[in-house]
Design a protein around this motif. Structure first.
Motif, PDB file in Angstrom:
ATOM      1  N   SER A 372       0.820  -1.216   0.000  1.00 21.18           N
ATOM      2  CA  SER A 372       0.000   0.000   0.000  1.00 21.18           C
ATOM      3  C   SER A 372       0.849   1.260   0.000  1.00 21.18           C
ATOM      4  O   SER A 372       0.408   2.312  -0.477  1.00 21.18           O
ATOM      5  CB  SER A 372      -0.932   0.013   1.220  1.00 21.18           C
ATOM      6  OG  SER A 372      -1.913  -0.993   1.102  1.00 21.18           O
ATOM      7  N   VAL A 373       2.053   1.168   0.533  1.00 21.98           N
ATOM      8  CA  VAL A 373       2.928   2.339   0.562  1.00 21.98           C
ATOM      9  C   VAL A 373       3.276   2.790  -0.857  1.00 21.98           C
ATOM     10  O   VAL A 373       3.295   3.984  -1.163  1.00 21.98           O
ATOM     11  CB  VAL A 373       4.209   2.031   1.361  1.00 21.98           C
ATOM     12  CG1 VAL A 373       5.197   3.193   1.253  1.00 21.98           C
ATOM     13  CG2 VAL A 373       3.869   1.769   2.818  1.00 21.98           C
ATOM     14  N   LYS A 377      -3.292   2.018  -3.619  1.00 24.31           N
ATOM     15  CA  LYS A 377      -4.590   1.614  -4.168  1.00 24.31           C
ATOM     16  C   LYS A 377      -5.062   0.378  -3.413  1.00 24.31           C
ATOM     17  O   LYS A 377      -4.751  -0.749  -3.803  1.00 24.31           O
ATOM     18  CB  LYS A 377      -4.466   1.314  -5.666  1.00 24.31           C
ATOM     19  CG  LYS A 377      -4.016   2.524  -6.490  1.00 24.31           C
ATOM     20  CD  LYS A 377      -3.658   2.115  -7.905  1.00 24.31           C
ATOM     21  CE  LYS A 377      -3.100   3.304  -8.690  1.00 24.31           C
ATOM     22  NZ  LYS A 377      -2.624   2.913 -10.035  1.00 24.31           N
ATOM     23  N   PRO A 378      -5.785   0.564  -2.296  1.00 29.18           N
ATOM     24  CA  PRO A 378      -6.163  -0.570  -1.446  1.00 29.18           C
ATOM     25  C   PRO A 378      -6.895  -1.690  -2.180  1.00 29.18           C
ATOM     26  O   PRO A 378      -6.651  -2.867  -1.911  1.00 29.18           O
ATOM     27  CB  PRO A 378      -7.065   0.075  -0.385  1.00 29.18           C
ATOM     28  CG  PRO A 378      -6.614   1.496  -0.320  1.00 29.18           C
ATOM     29  CD  PRO A 378      -6.213   1.854  -1.724  1.00 29.18           C
ATOM     30  N   LEU A 399      -8.601  -4.055   4.902  1.00 26.12           N
ATOM     31  CA  LEU A 399      -8.530  -3.138   6.043  1.00 26.12           C
ATOM     32  C   LEU A 399      -7.097  -2.680   6.272  1.00 26.12           C
ATOM     33  O   LEU A 399      -6.834  -1.488   6.492  1.00 26.12           O
ATOM     34  CB  LEU A 399      -9.078  -3.823   7.298  1.00 26.12           C
ATOM     35  CG  LEU A 399      -9.031  -3.005   8.598  1.00 26.12           C
ATOM     36  CD1 LEU A 399      -9.866  -1.738   8.465  1.00 26.12           C
ATOM     37  CD2 LEU A 399      -9.523  -3.856   9.780  1.00 26.12           C
ATOM     38  N   ALA A 400      -6.155  -3.613   6.215  1.00 25.59           N
ATOM     39  CA  ALA A 400      -4.743  -3.258   6.398  1.00 25.59           C
ATOM     40  C   ALA A 400      -4.269  -2.316   5.299  1.00 25.59           C
ATOM     41  O   ALA A 400      -3.522  -1.360   5.556  1.00 25.59           O
ATOM     42  CB  ALA A 400      -3.892  -4.531   6.409  1.00 25.59           C
ATOM     43  N   ALA A 401      -4.703  -2.560   4.063  1.00 25.56           N
ATOM     44  CA  ALA A 401      -4.307  -1.708   2.939  1.00 25.56           C
ATOM     45  C   ALA A 401      -4.861  -0.291   3.106  1.00 25.56           C
ATOM     46  O   ALA A 401      -4.155   0.693   2.851  1.00 25.56           O
ATOM     47  CB  ALA A 401      -4.794  -2.320   1.630  1.00 25.56           C
ATOM     48  N   ILE A 402      -6.117  -0.179   3.544  1.00 26.79           N
ATOM     49  CA  ILE A 402      -6.725   1.140   3.741  1.00 26.79           C
ATOM     50  C   ILE A 402      -6.005   1.915   4.842  1.00 26.79           C
ATOM     51  O   ILE A 402      -5.655   3.091   4.689  1.00 26.79           O
ATOM     52  CB  ILE A 402      -8.217   0.997   4.079  1.00 26.79           C
ATOM     53  CG1 ILE A 402      -9.004   0.529   2.857  1.00 26.79           C
ATOM     54  CG2 ILE A 402      -8.785   2.317   4.581  1.00 26.79           C
ATOM     55  CD1 ILE A 402     -10.469   0.283   3.133  1.00 26.79           C
TER      56      ILE A 402
END
Length: 417
Positions: A372-373, A377-378, A399-402
């Motif tokens: 995600s860093v 784009k989650p 959820l972790a990506a967001i």
């Protein structure tokens, strides 16, 4: 007027379906060449000659020299995905007359063991193929930008065995709507074209795998797990760790880019090959894109010391960026996934020794956070990670990506302020 627009749309759909089918076959051939080359160089030949311990150093250094001379004479290929798409936007085409050069440039680093993935090189090849067919058929040249997105969608879908990732990657890179509706398809037509091209390419790849043999197993799949309260309590630790690894990827990119500008061409590739060879002599797990190494890691991870796993994660990132920026070029998605899984396993071993369920959850969260860093784009990150994690973990991955995306976005806003 409406009849002409419908006719153009149908022609476009048919053209992109054909482009997808041809692209799938080209990708299969490319992966077959890579499989043959790596097996010969790294499996068969060492056994035939009773290779000494310094064999990786010699092969990687020689490979660096060959790649350096090739790039000096034929150009700086393969190019990153954003450069390929940007070239098409600016010029309306891509240098398809160099398609053989593009294929060789994409293949050499992979065969000589560079710590990169195949996606960067193959996107350029497929986009060039689309531009060549488009210009030679004299058909709707104003759609060149669209064909570049189709090439990106097809390449990512086939190489990652993830049609959703390819589809959303193309959608999220959409151009602004055109003012001339008769020249370019509307958004709904574009979405349809992406979907048809992806299905066509996957169908073509499946047929090649069935009749001529499978060329790649892809990333191995983790088993589904149900996180308990201890996993959820550790989630913040996994998120922070994944974000730190992602930020390290970005920072090491800057370091290696600066270093590559200091060292002259050819010497840069030779030095990268020498360093890569020295590292993989003692840590073979750092070599290649990470697919086959992941399978070994999933079964043998308990044999590694936790801190060694964490160290391998950061070392793999560093070596990958060195290869990319010092001439042994390729993609970064596969190596980053492997690195993030190593990080998750390492942290899990520190807190939950020899528990596969905890390790899988940790790997999923750290990988989502790390990707995600860079991707930011989650939804695309979640679709990509269905490559190796089960669908039932999608909620936690998304959820972790967001959360990771929000943290890094806030950090960038603070810097700008």
């Amino acid at each position: 007027m409406e009849k002409t627009k419908t006719s153009n749309t149908l022609k476009l759909i048919l053209f992109c379906a054909l482009l997808g089918a041809v692209s799938g076959a080209v990708l299969w051939i490319f992966l077959r060449i890579i499989h043959f080359g790596t097996e010969l160089l790294w499996d068969r030949l060492p056994g035939m000659i009773d290779a000494p311990v310094w064999y990786p150093v010699a092969v990687c250094t020689l490979g660096g020299a060959i790649i350096g001379v090739f790039r000096k004479h034929f150009g700086d290929y393969p190019q990153p995905m954003n450069v390929v798409i940007g070239t098409v936007k600016k010029t309306g085409t891509y240098p398809y007359r160099k398609i053989v050069v593009l294929l060789i440039a994409a293949a050499l680093p992979l065969i000589f063991g560079s710590s990169v993935g195949p996606e960067a090189g193959m996107i350029g090849v497929i986009v060039a193929l689309g531009c060549w067919v488009n210009e030679n058929l004299k058909f709707a040249k104003e759609n060149a930008n669209l064909y570049s997105k189709v090439g990106m969608a097809v390449s990512l879908s086939v190489l990652f065995y993830s049609p959703l990732f390819g589809f959303f990657s193309a959608v999220e890179n959409e151009d602004e709507p055109t003012t001339n509706e008769n020249e370019k398809p509307d958004r709904n037509s574009k979405l349809l074209v992406y979907g048809i091209a992806i299905v066509s390419s996957l169908g073509s790849m499946t047929l090649c795998n069935h009749y001529f043999g499978k060329v790649s197993e892809g990333f191995p799949s983790f088993e589904g797990v149900q996180p308990n309260r201890w996993d959820l309590a550790m989630m913040i630790v996994y998120l922070i760790s994944g974000v730190l690894l992602g930020l390290f990827f970005e920072k090491s990119e800057i370091w290696m880019e600066k270093l590559s500008k200091i060292i002259p061409p050819v010497l840069s590739e030779i030095l990268a090959g020498l360093i890569l060879g020295c590292v993989v002599t003692y840590l073979p797990v750092v070599q290649f894109s990470g697919e086959s190494q992941m399978a070994i890691l999933m079964t043998d991870y308990a044999e590694y010391a936790p801190l060694a796993m964490i160290g391998i994660a950061f070392l793999k990132i560093l070596i990958t960026n060195m290869c990319i920026h010092m001439g042994l070029k390729g993609g970064h998605f596969f190596p980053v996934i492997f690195s993030a899984v190593c990080l998750g396993y390492g942290i899990s071993l520190l807190t939950f020794p020899l528990d596969a369920a905890h390790a899988t959850f940790a790997a999923a969260i750290t990988t989502a956070a790390t990707l995600s860093v860079s991707l930011r784009k989650p939804l695309a990150v979640t679709c990509l990670l269905f490559l190796c994690f089960p669908v039932q973990m999608g909620v936690w991955i998304f959820l972790a990506a967001i959360l990771s995306n929000q943290v890094t976005r806030s950090k960038k806003h603070e810097k700008k302020a």
